[in-house]
Scaffold this motif. Structure first.
Motif, mmCIF file in Angstrom:
data_model
loop_
_atom_site.group_PDB
_atom_site.id
_atom_site.type_symbol
_atom_site.label_atom_id
_atom_site.label_comp_id
_atom_site.label_asym_id
_atom_site.label_seq_id
_atom_site.Cartn_x
_atom_site.Cartn_y
_atom_site.Cartn_z
ATOM 1 N N ILE A 259 50.378 46.183 2.972
ATOM 2 C CA ILE A 259 51.695 46.815 2.935
ATOM 3 C C ILE A 259 51.587 48.130 3.679
ATOM 4 O O ILE A 259 50.669 48.920 3.440
ATOM 5 N N SER A 260 52.524 48.365 4.568
ATOM 6 C CA SER A 260 52.559 49.624 5.317
ATOM 7 C C SER A 260 53.642 50.520 4.710
ATOM 8 O O SER A 260 54.794 50.114 4.583
ATOM 9 N N VAL A 261 53.251 51.732 4.301
ATOM 10 C CA VAL A 261 54.182 52.669 3.675
ATOM 11 C C VAL A 261 54.133 54.015 4.398
ATOM 12 O O VAL A 261 53.164 54.324 5.094
ATOM 13 N N SER A 262 55.193 54.809 4.207
ATOM 14 C CA SER A 262 55.294 56.110 4.884
ATOM 15 C C SER A 262 54.265 57.112 4.373
ATOM 16 O O SER A 262 53.612 57.797 5.145
ATOM 17 N N ASN A 263 54.138 57.195 3.073
ATOM 18 C CA ASN A 263 53.230 58.167 2.467
ATOM 19 C C ASN A 263 52.413 57.417 1.422
ATOM 20 O O ASN A 263 52.974 56.833 0.500
ATOM 21 N N THR A 264 51.108 57.467 1.531
ATOM 22 C CA THR A 264 50.250 56.700 0.621
ATOM 23 C C THR A 264 49.725 57.517 -0.549
ATOM 24 O O THR A 264 48.888 57.037 -1.296
ATOM 25 N N ASN A 265 50.237 58.744 -0.729
ATOM 26 C CA ASN A 265 49.645 59.606 -1.752
ATOM 27 C C ASN A 265 50.683 60.478 -2.449
ATOM 28 O O ASN A 265 50.457 61.659 -2.665
ATOM 29 N N LEU A 266 51.815 59.884 -2.852
ATOM 30 C CA LEU A 266 52.815 60.662 -3.583
ATOM 31 C C LEU A 266 52.306 60.964 -4.988
ATOM 32 O O LEU A 266 51.539 60.186 -5.558
ATOM 33 N N PRO A 267 52.719 62.094 -5.574
ATOM 34 C CA PRO A 267 52.209 62.465 -6.898
ATOM 35 C C PRO A 267 52.704 61.549 -8.020
ATOM 36 O O PRO A 267 52.038 61.401 -9.045
ATOM 37 N N ASN A 268 53.903 60.952 -7.863
ATOM 38 C CA ASN A 268 54.436 60.051 -8.888
ATOM 39 C C ASN A 268 55.521 59.178 -8.266
ATOM 40 O O ASN A 268 55.752 59.252 -7.058
ATOM 41 N N ASP B 278 58.771 59.193 -9.342
ATOM 42 C CA ASP B 278 60.074 59.714 -9.767
ATOM 43 C C ASP B 278 61.072 59.712 -8.609
ATOM 44 O O ASP B 278 60.691 59.863 -7.441
ATOM 45 N N PRO B 279 62.372 59.580 -8.922
ATOM 46 C CA PRO B 279 63.395 59.630 -7.873
ATOM 47 C C PRO B 279 63.434 61.007 -7.196
ATOM 48 O O PRO B 279 62.984 62.004 -7.751
ATOM 49 N N GLY B 280 63.969 61.030 -5.991
ATOM 50 C CA GLY B 280 64.140 62.287 -5.274
ATOM 51 C C GLY B 280 63.000 62.636 -4.338
ATOM 52 O O GLY B 280 63.019 63.703 -3.723
ATOM 53 N N GLN B 281 62.021 61.787 -4.207
ATOM 54 C CA GLN B 281 60.915 62.049 -3.296
ATOM 55 C C GLN B 281 61.146 61.317 -1.981
ATOM 56 O O GLN B 281 61.993 60.440 -1.872
ATOM 57 N N GLU B 282 60.349 61.664 -1.020
ATOM 58 C CA GLU B 282 60.381 60.947 0.252
ATOM 59 C C GLU B 282 59.867 59.517 0.042
ATOM 60 O O GLU B 282 59.215 59.232 -0.955
ATOM 61 N N PRO B 283 60.158 58.588 0.971
ATOM 62 C CA PRO B 283 59.631 57.223 0.842
ATOM 63 C C PRO B 283 58.104 57.216 0.839
ATOM 64 O O PRO B 283 57.462 58.050 1.470
ATOM 65 N N GLY B 284 57.533 56.259 0.128
ATOM 66 C CA GLY B 284 56.076 56.128 0.046
ATOM 67 C C GLY B 284 55.678 55.457 -1.245
ATOM 68 O O GLY B 284 56.480 54.792 -1.900
ATOM 69 N N ILE B 285 54.429 55.656 -1.627
ATOM 70 C CA ILE B 285 53.892 55.042 -2.837
ATOM 71 C C ILE B 285 53.103 56.091 -3.617
ATOM 72 O O ILE B 285 52.403 56.925 -3.031
ATOM 73 N N ALA B 286 53.244 56.044 -4.944
ATOM 74 C CA ALA B 286 52.484 56.961 -5.800
ATOM 75 C C ALA B 286 50.999 56.600 -5.720
ATOM 76 O O ALA B 286 50.634 55.438 -5.564
ATOM 77 N N TRP B 287 50.161 57.607 -5.826
ATOM 78 C CA TRP B 287 48.723 57.393 -5.677
ATOM 79 C C TRP B 287 48.182 56.359 -6.672
ATOM 80 O O TRP B 287 47.325 55.547 -6.328
ATOM 81 N N TYR B 288 48.702 56.373 -7.922
ATOM 82 C CA TYR B 288 48.209 55.430 -8.934
ATOM 83 C C TYR B 288 48.688 53.999 -8.651
ATOM 84 O O TYR B 288 47.978 53.044 -8.954
ATOM 85 N N ASP B 289 49.871 53.845 -8.051
ATOM 86 C CA ASP B 289 50.332 52.509 -7.661
ATOM 87 C C ASP B 289 49.518 51.992 -6.470
ATOM 88 O O ASP B 289 49.167 50.812 -6.407
ATOM 89 N N ARG B 290 49.194 52.893 -5.527
ATOM 90 C CA ARG B 290 48.346 52.515 -4.387
ATOM 91 C C ARG B 290 46.999 52.002 -4.892
ATOM 92 O O ARG B 290 46.517 50.940 -4.473
ATOM 93 N N GLU B 291 46.404 52.732 -5.834
ATOM 94 C CA GLU B 291 45.112 52.304 -6.387
ATOM 95 C C GLU B 291 45.228 50.963 -7.107
ATOM 96 O O GLU B 291 44.332 50.121 -7.011
ATOM 97 N N TRP B 292 46.342 50.743 -7.807
ATOM 98 C CA TRP B 292 46.544 49.470 -8.509
ATOM 99 C C TRP B 292 46.611 48.319 -7.509
ATOM 100 O O TRP B 292 45.954 47.301 -7.684
ATOM 101 N N PHE B 293 47.435 48.465 -6.457
ATOM 102 C CA PHE B 293 47.565 47.420 -5.440
ATOM 103 C C PHE B 293 46.201 47.123 -4.801
ATOM 104 O O PHE B 293 45.827 45.962 -4.624
ATOM 105 N N GLU B 294 45.467 48.163 -4.460
ATOM 106 C CA GLU B 294 44.166 47.969 -3.816
ATOM 107 C C GLU B 294 43.154 47.327 -4.766
ATOM 108 O O GLU B 294 42.368 46.473 -4.353
ATOM 109 N N ARG B 295 43.176 47.704 -6.017
ATOM 110 C CA ARG B 295 42.260 47.120 -7.007
ATOM 111 C C ARG B 295 42.515 45.618 -7.182
ATOM 112 O O ARG B 295 41.600 44.848 -7.450
ATOM 113 N N HIS B 296 43.742 45.185 -6.977
ATOM 114 C CA HIS B 296 44.097 43.773 -7.126
ATOM 115 C C HIS B 296 44.083 43.015 -5.804
ATOM 116 O O HIS B 296 44.490 41.854 -5.757
#
Length: 169
Positions: free
Chosen positions: A130-139, A141-159
């Motif tokens: 999956i290609s995303v704009s930002n791979t290290n968002l803090p969470n 929550d709404p109101g952030q730039e497009p991307g993926i939260a760091w913990y979701d990135r780690e979950w996807f990669e772990r699986h």
């Protein structure tokens, strides 16, 4: 002569009985199975099949394949692994382009995919990228730039799914 005939009959009868006794075989004992030795001859099935479910997230039909599809393959003894492989508009072999997607949407995708992995976590995994704009968002929550939260990135990669930063021009 009667006495000799009687003696002959007794000796003959004794010889026949001795012969029959010598011919009698003792019964062969049947071995009894012990608890630590298997008594069946069924060869166990070694799972070797790898199932790949290509899933088009852009089709608007959900974040994951139906649970009954995953259960169908997970219940087969011959299936070793079930890969959920997301695909996008570019097709198989290309990262799914989610450069404009917000972290909350990818978090919902994670939650939905987790329910599929929970069907049989020893068999179900993710594949692809999956290609995303930002791979290290803090969470997420709404109101952030497009991307993926760091913990979701780690979950996807772990699986098993690779998370790639968007290509810059």
């Amino acid at each position: 002569m009667k006495r000799a005939k009687r003696l002959w009959n007794l000796l003959s009868l004794g010889a026949i009985m001795a012969f029959l006794a010598a011919c009698h075989k003792d019964p062969t004992p049947n071995p009894q199975p012990t608890p630590d030795q298997p008594t069946d001859t069924i060869t166990p099935i070694i799972p070797t099949k790898e199932i790949i479910i290509h899933w088009d997230w852009d089709a608007g039909i959900g974040w994951a394949p139906p649970k009954d599809s995953i259960k169908y393959y997970a219940n087969q003894d011959s299936v070793k692994t079930i890969f959920i492989h997301p695909i996008g508009r570019d097709g198989i072999g290309f990262p799914v382009n989610y450069t404009g997607v917000y972290a909350g949407s990818l978090h919902r995708a994670r939650d939905t995919l987790q329910t599929r992995i929970d069907i049989d976590s020893t068999k179900v995994a993710l594949a692809g990228a999956i290609s995303v704009s930002n791979t290290n968002l803090p969470n997420h929550d709404p109101g952030q730039e497009p991307g993926i939260a760091w913990y979701d990135r780690e979950w996807f990669e772990r699986h098993g799914c690779r998370i790639l930063p968007a290509y810059s021009k």
